[in-house]
Design an enzyme around this catalytic site. Structure first.
Site, PDB file in Angstrom:
ATOM      1  N   GLU A   1      27.407  -9.179  32.205  1.00 51.71           N
ATOM      2  CA  GLU A   1      28.449  -8.190  31.889  1.00 51.71           C
ATOM      3  C   GLU A   1      29.554  -8.291  32.928  1.00 51.71           C
ATOM      4  O   GLU A   1      29.300  -8.448  34.129  1.00 51.71           O
ATOM      5  CB  GLU A   1      27.865  -6.778  31.902  1.00 51.71           C
ATOM      6  CG  GLU A   1      28.903  -5.693  31.581  1.00 51.71           C
ATOM      7  CD  GLU A   1      28.293  -4.318  31.470  1.00 51.71           C
ATOM      8  OE1 GLU A   1      27.125  -4.160  31.824  1.00 51.71           O
ATOM      9  OE2 GLU A   1      28.985  -3.410  30.992  1.00 51.71           O
TER      10      GLU A   1
ATOM     11  N   ARG B   1      31.966  -7.073  23.983  1.00 54.23           N
ATOM     12  CA  ARG B   1      31.250  -5.863  23.583  1.00 54.23           C
ATOM     13  C   ARG B   1      32.233  -4.962  22.851  1.00 54.23           C
ATOM     14  O   ARG B   1      33.365  -4.755  23.332  1.00 54.23           O
ATOM     15  CB  ARG B   1      30.688  -5.144  24.819  1.00 54.23           C
ATOM     16  CG  ARG B   1      29.761  -4.001  24.472  1.00 54.23           C
ATOM     17  CD  ARG B   1      29.396  -3.159  25.659  1.00 54.23           C
ATOM     18  NE  ARG B   1      30.445  -2.195  25.969  1.00 54.23           N
ATOM     19  CZ  ARG B   1      30.268  -1.194  26.849  1.00 54.23           C
ATOM     20  NH1 ARG B   1      29.117  -1.074  27.514  1.00 54.23           N
ATOM     21  NH2 ARG B   1      31.256  -0.342  27.084  1.00 54.23           N
TER      22      ARG B   1
ATOM     23  N   ASP C   1      26.654  -1.369  22.654  1.00 57.06           N
ATOM     24  CA  ASP C   1      25.818  -0.537  23.516  1.00 57.06           C
ATOM     25  C   ASP C   1      25.570   0.815  22.853  1.00 57.06           C
ATOM     26  O   ASP C   1      26.505   1.597  22.683  1.00 57.06           O
ATOM     27  CB  ASP C   1      26.541  -0.339  24.867  1.00 57.06           C
ATOM     28  CG  ASP C   1      25.630   0.274  25.922  1.00 57.06           C
ATOM     29  OD1 ASP C   1      26.025   0.250  27.101  1.00 57.06           O
ATOM     30  OD2 ASP C   1      24.536   0.757  25.567  1.00 57.06           O
TER      31      ASP C   1
ATOM     32  N   HIS D   1      23.620   3.026  24.074  1.00 58.14           N
ATOM     33  CA  HIS D   1      23.568   3.912  25.251  1.00 58.14           C
ATOM     34  C   HIS D   1      22.472   4.972  25.129  1.00 58.14           C
ATOM     35  O   HIS D   1      22.708   6.168  25.372  1.00 58.14           O
ATOM     36  CB  HIS D   1      24.939   4.574  25.466  1.00 58.14           C
ATOM     37  CG  HIS D   1      25.301   4.674  26.919  1.00 58.14           C
ATOM     38  ND1 HIS D   1      25.189   5.829  27.625  1.00 58.14           N
ATOM     39  CD2 HIS D   1      25.769   3.756  27.786  1.00 58.14           C
ATOM     40  CE1 HIS D   1      25.586   5.640  28.873  1.00 58.14           C
ATOM     41  NE2 HIS D   1      25.937   4.378  28.998  1.00 58.14           N
TER      42      HIS D   1
ATOM     43  N   ARG E   1      18.277  -6.040  31.378  1.00 61.21           N
ATOM     44  CA  ARG E   1      19.574  -5.619  31.919  1.00 61.21           C
ATOM     45  C   ARG E   1      19.502  -5.125  33.363  1.00 61.21           C
ATOM     46  O   ARG E   1      20.521  -4.942  34.012  1.00 61.21           O
ATOM     47  CB  ARG E   1      20.127  -4.478  31.066  1.00 61.21           C
ATOM     48  CG  ARG E   1      20.448  -4.852  29.644  1.00 61.21           C
ATOM     49  CD  ARG E   1      21.881  -5.178  29.426  1.00 61.21           C
ATOM     50  NE  ARG E   1      22.795  -4.118  29.787  1.00 61.21           N
ATOM     51  CZ  ARG E   1      23.999  -4.345  30.339  1.00 61.21           C
ATOM     52  NH1 ARG E   1      24.357  -5.571  30.622  1.00 61.21           N
ATOM     53  NH2 ARG E   1      24.809  -3.352  30.623  1.00 61.21           N
TER      54      ARG E   1
ATOM     55  N   TRP F   1      22.896  10.986  27.428  1.00 59.95           N
ATOM     56  CA  TRP F   1      24.310  10.590  27.488  1.00 59.95           C
ATOM     57  C   TRP F   1      24.406   9.086  27.393  1.00 59.95           C
ATOM     58  O   TRP F   1      23.588   8.353  27.943  1.00 59.95           O
ATOM     59  CB  TRP F   1      24.972  11.047  28.786  1.00 59.95           C
ATOM     60  CG  TRP F   1      26.351  10.452  28.870  1.00 59.95           C
ATOM     61  CD1 TRP F   1      27.452  10.775  28.100  1.00 59.95           C
ATOM     62  CD2 TRP F   1      26.765   9.352  29.685  1.00 59.95           C
ATOM     63  NE1 TRP F   1      28.509   9.972  28.408  1.00 59.95           N
ATOM     64  CE2 TRP F   1      28.124   9.097  29.380  1.00 59.95           C
ATOM     65  CE3 TRP F   1      26.142   8.567  30.651  1.00 59.95           C
ATOM     66  CZ2 TRP F   1      28.853   8.088  30.019  1.00 59.95           C
ATOM     67  CZ3 TRP F   1      26.860   7.568  31.280  1.00 59.95           C
ATOM     68  CH2 TRP F   1      28.212   7.361  30.957  1.00 59.95           C
TER      69      TRP F   1
ATOM     70  N   GLU G   1      19.207  -1.248  31.960  1.00 55.61           N
ATOM     71  CA  GLU G   1      20.161  -1.033  33.061  1.00 55.61           C
ATOM     72  C   GLU G   1      19.811   0.203  33.876  1.00 55.61           C
ATOM     73  O   GLU G   1      20.203   0.299  35.028  1.00 55.61           O
ATOM     74  CB  GLU G   1      21.585  -0.950  32.548  1.00 55.61           C
ATOM     75  CG  GLU G   1      21.936   0.317  31.824  1.00 55.61           C
ATOM     76  CD  GLU G   1      23.392   0.354  31.421  1.00 55.61           C
ATOM     77  OE1 GLU G   1      23.889  -0.636  30.857  1.00 55.61           O
ATOM     78  OE2 GLU G   1      24.042   1.377  31.685  1.00 55.61           O
TER      79      GLU G   1
ATOM     80  N   GLU H   1      22.311  -3.046  22.613  1.00 56.52           N
ATOM     81  CA  GLU H   1      21.886  -2.627  23.954  1.00 56.52           C
ATOM     82  C   GLU H   1      21.423  -1.174  23.985  1.00 56.52           C
ATOM     83  O   GLU H   1      22.008  -0.308  23.353  1.00 56.52           O
ATOM     84  CB  GLU H   1      23.054  -2.790  24.913  1.00 56.52           C
ATOM     85  CG  GLU H   1      22.783  -2.340  26.318  1.00 56.52           C
ATOM     86  CD  GLU H   1      23.997  -2.448  27.199  1.00 56.52           C
ATOM     87  OE1 GLU H   1      24.915  -3.221  26.871  1.00 56.52           O
ATOM     88  OE2 GLU H   1      24.060  -1.725  28.206  1.00 56.52           O
TER      89      GLU H   1
ATOM     90  N   TYR I   1      30.760   7.347  24.049  1.00 59.33           N
ATOM     91  CA  TYR I   1      30.547   6.522  25.229  1.00 59.33           C
ATOM     92  C   TYR I   1      31.418   5.270  25.173  1.00 59.33           C
ATOM     93  O   TYR I   1      31.581   4.658  24.110  1.00 59.33           O
ATOM     94  CB  TYR I   1      29.057   6.084  25.328  1.00 59.33           C
ATOM     95  CG  TYR I   1      28.994   4.862  26.176  1.00 59.33           C
ATOM     96  CD1 TYR I   1      28.860   3.583  25.627  1.00 59.33           C
ATOM     97  CD2 TYR I   1      29.225   4.974  27.547  1.00 59.33           C
ATOM     98  CE1 TYR I   1      28.920   2.467  26.412  1.00 59.33           C
ATOM     99  CE2 TYR I   1      29.285   3.847  28.337  1.00 59.33           C
ATOM    100  CZ  TYR I   1      29.136   2.593  27.774  1.00 59.33           C
ATOM    101  OH  TYR I   1      29.214   1.492  28.551  1.00 59.33           O
TER     102      TYR I   1
HETATM  103  C1  CS2 Z   1      27.152   0.943  30.419  1.00 59.80           C
HETATM  104  C2  CS2 Z   1      27.695   1.494  31.703  1.00 59.80           C
HETATM  105  O1  CS2 Z   1      28.075  -1.098  31.160  1.00 59.80           O
HETATM  106  C3  CS2 Z   1      27.235  -0.573  30.414  1.00 59.80           C
HETATM  107  O2  CS2 Z   1      26.463  -1.185  29.674  1.00 59.80           O
HETATM  108  O3  CS2 Z   1      25.909   1.379  30.028  1.00 59.80           O
HETATM  109  O4  CS2 Z   1      29.050   1.747  31.492  1.00 59.80           O
HETATM  110  C4  CS2 Z   1      27.055   2.784  32.191  1.00 59.80           C
HETATM  111  O5  CS2 Z   1      27.365   3.824  31.289  1.00 59.80           O
HETATM  112  C5  CS2 Z   1      27.604   3.093  33.569  1.00 59.80           C
HETATM  113  O6  CS2 Z   1      27.313   2.011  34.423  1.00 59.80           O
HETATM  114  C6  CS2 Z   1      26.997   4.372  34.119  1.00 59.80           C
HETATM  115  O7  CS2 Z   1      27.500   4.619  35.411  1.00 59.80           O
HETATM  116 MG    MG Z   2      24.893  -0.086  28.909  1.00 63.91          MG
END
Ligand code: CS2
Ligand code: MG
Length: 402
Positions: free
Chosen positions: A339, A147, A210, A212, A283, A402, A262, A236, A159
């Site tokens: 992941e 990634r 990602d 995000h 996810r 975020w 996720e 993602e 991020y």
């Molecule tokens: C992220 C995570 O791993 C990922 O794909 O989206 O780092 C996420 O930001 C954290 O798990 C939040 O606690």
């Molecule tokens: Mg993520």
């Protein structure tokens, strides 16, 4: 067989974790991860105050009935806290069942469908140069999927970028940090990032990114289209997933594969995404999405729509969560990728694991159950430390994703 004890441990070996330990009257221990980054105490309270007394005395082999007892019986359904608690209970019960049958957990899920579990690692950088160098190091270590995240010129935070050595941990002590965001700067930057990564590392390595949750559907459609020449394995969380039909716009404009979920916590969050084939990977992790019992139903449903799993596996999910994911990943047919962020040394002072990394894949332990141990004495050396995930604002101050 009856459950004799239900105990919840909150500790902070490198970061906060919430661990559920169920013990049967004949001494079999089952472990579940109830960690929810930034909301750990809410889940610990949900388990301690609303689940533990109803667990003791039950037959732990009745996993399906216990799942519905805590899902339908709670009346107030779904949500990250409730489902993290139910997930931890469910995984601990599966751990007990596999241990009572003296077999690794994957054998209760259909046995091995593959030799290993392909994983993706994180290459992050404060610049494109740094991100490319980080990718090169991971490729040299044998990772087949990476990634890529990099800082965005003109933004103070982005991020996924670690502040310093020791890996990326978004939750920081105290109240939430405030980050600044600008989608236009980001949309200009990312295609150039992947043009460089492909130029430096060729076409064979699987590349992931990602977003995000930070784009509108039409912005995400544009990014997915701009990234097509770089053949991503997946893009993602391109948009905030509550509006499932929002993903239609991305699908209409691009063939870049999409991964989402996720932050979801039940199969219902995927209903439109699956039936309209708006995603390619789901996810939602076992430790937040209702455990093995619920993810088994979701993964089977997803398989009819050509959707594969790509479970969340950040370090704010404990080694218990990763072990549960690996047994599941090994067994199901529609596995996609897992992941993998390596936990810290102090985390492994508390959690003993049997999985191991080899050539960009994780090999699962053949120990009975999950193959994870939890050292309560070591855990007591790492007391809970309040931490919060950041919040994000646009450059004009508007509160954003975020
Ligand atoms: C992220 C995570 O791993 C990922 O794909 O989206 O780092 C996420 O930001 C954290 O798990 C939040 O606690
Ligand atoms: Mg993520």
């Amino acid at each position: 067989m009856k459950l004799a004890k239900a105990e919840v441990f909150v500790c902070c070996p490198g970061r906060n974790f919430v661990t559920l330990k169920l013990t049967t009257d004949d001494g079999i221990v089952g472990l579940g991860d109830a960690t929810l980054n930034g909301r750990e105490l809410a889940v610990a309270s949900y388990l301690n105050d609303h689940c533990s007394s109803a667990l003791v005395g039950r037959d732990p082999r009745n996993i399906e009935d216990i799942w519905h007892y805590f899902y339908r019986g709670a009346y107030w359904r779904r949500g990250p806290v409730t489902m993290a608690a139910i997930s931890a209970i469910d995984v601990a019960l599966w751990d007990i069942k596999a241990k009572s049958l003296n077999t690794p957990l994957y054998n209760l899920l259909g046995g091995k469908s593959r030799r290993e579990v392909l994983v993706y690692a994180h290459a992050n950088g404060k610049s494109v140069d740094e991100a490319s160098a980080a990718a090169g190091e991971l490729i040299a270590q044998g990772f087949r999927a990476v990634r890529i995240q990099s800082s965005v010129p003109g933004l103070s935070h982005t991020y996924g970028i670690a502040k310093g050595p020791g890996g990326y941990e978004p939750a920081q002590p105290g109240i939430a940090e405030e980050h600044a965001w600008d989608s236009a700067k980001y949309l200009r930057h990312v295609p150039a990032l992947f043009e460089r990564i492909r130029a430096d590392h060729g076409s064979e390595i699987h590349l992931l990114h990602d977003v995000h949750h930070r784009l509108t559907p039409i912005e995400a459609a544009r990014l997915a289209k701009d990234l097509e020449p770089y053949r991503l394995f997946w893009l993602e969380d391109p948009v905030a997933g509550e509006l499932q039909e929002g993903l239609r716009l991305i699908r209409r404009h691009s063939t870049t594969p999409i991964a989402i979920g996720e932050v979801f916590n039940t199969a219902y969050d995927f209903s439109t995404l699956l039936t309209e084939q708006l995603i390619d990977y789901l996810r939602m992790p076992i430790c937040h999405g209702g455990g093995i019992t619920h993810l088994s139903k979701l993964a089977a449903w997803a398989s009819f729509y050509h959707v594969q799993t790509g479970f969340h596996g950040a370090t704010d999910l404990s080694p218990i969560a990763l072990a549960a994911a690996l047994h599941f990943d090994l067994a199901i047919n529609n596995f996609g990728i897992q992941e993998y962020m390596p936990h810290s040394a102090s985390t492994f002072d508390v959690f003993g694991v049997g999985y191991s990394l080899a050539q960009g894949a994780l090999v699962v332990s053949d120990a009975p159950g999950l193959g994870v141990t939890f050292d309560e004495v070591a855990a007591a050396r790492f007391p809970y430390a309040p931490a919060s995930l950041p919040v994000n604002r646009k450059l004009d101050g508007t509160l954003y994703h975020w």
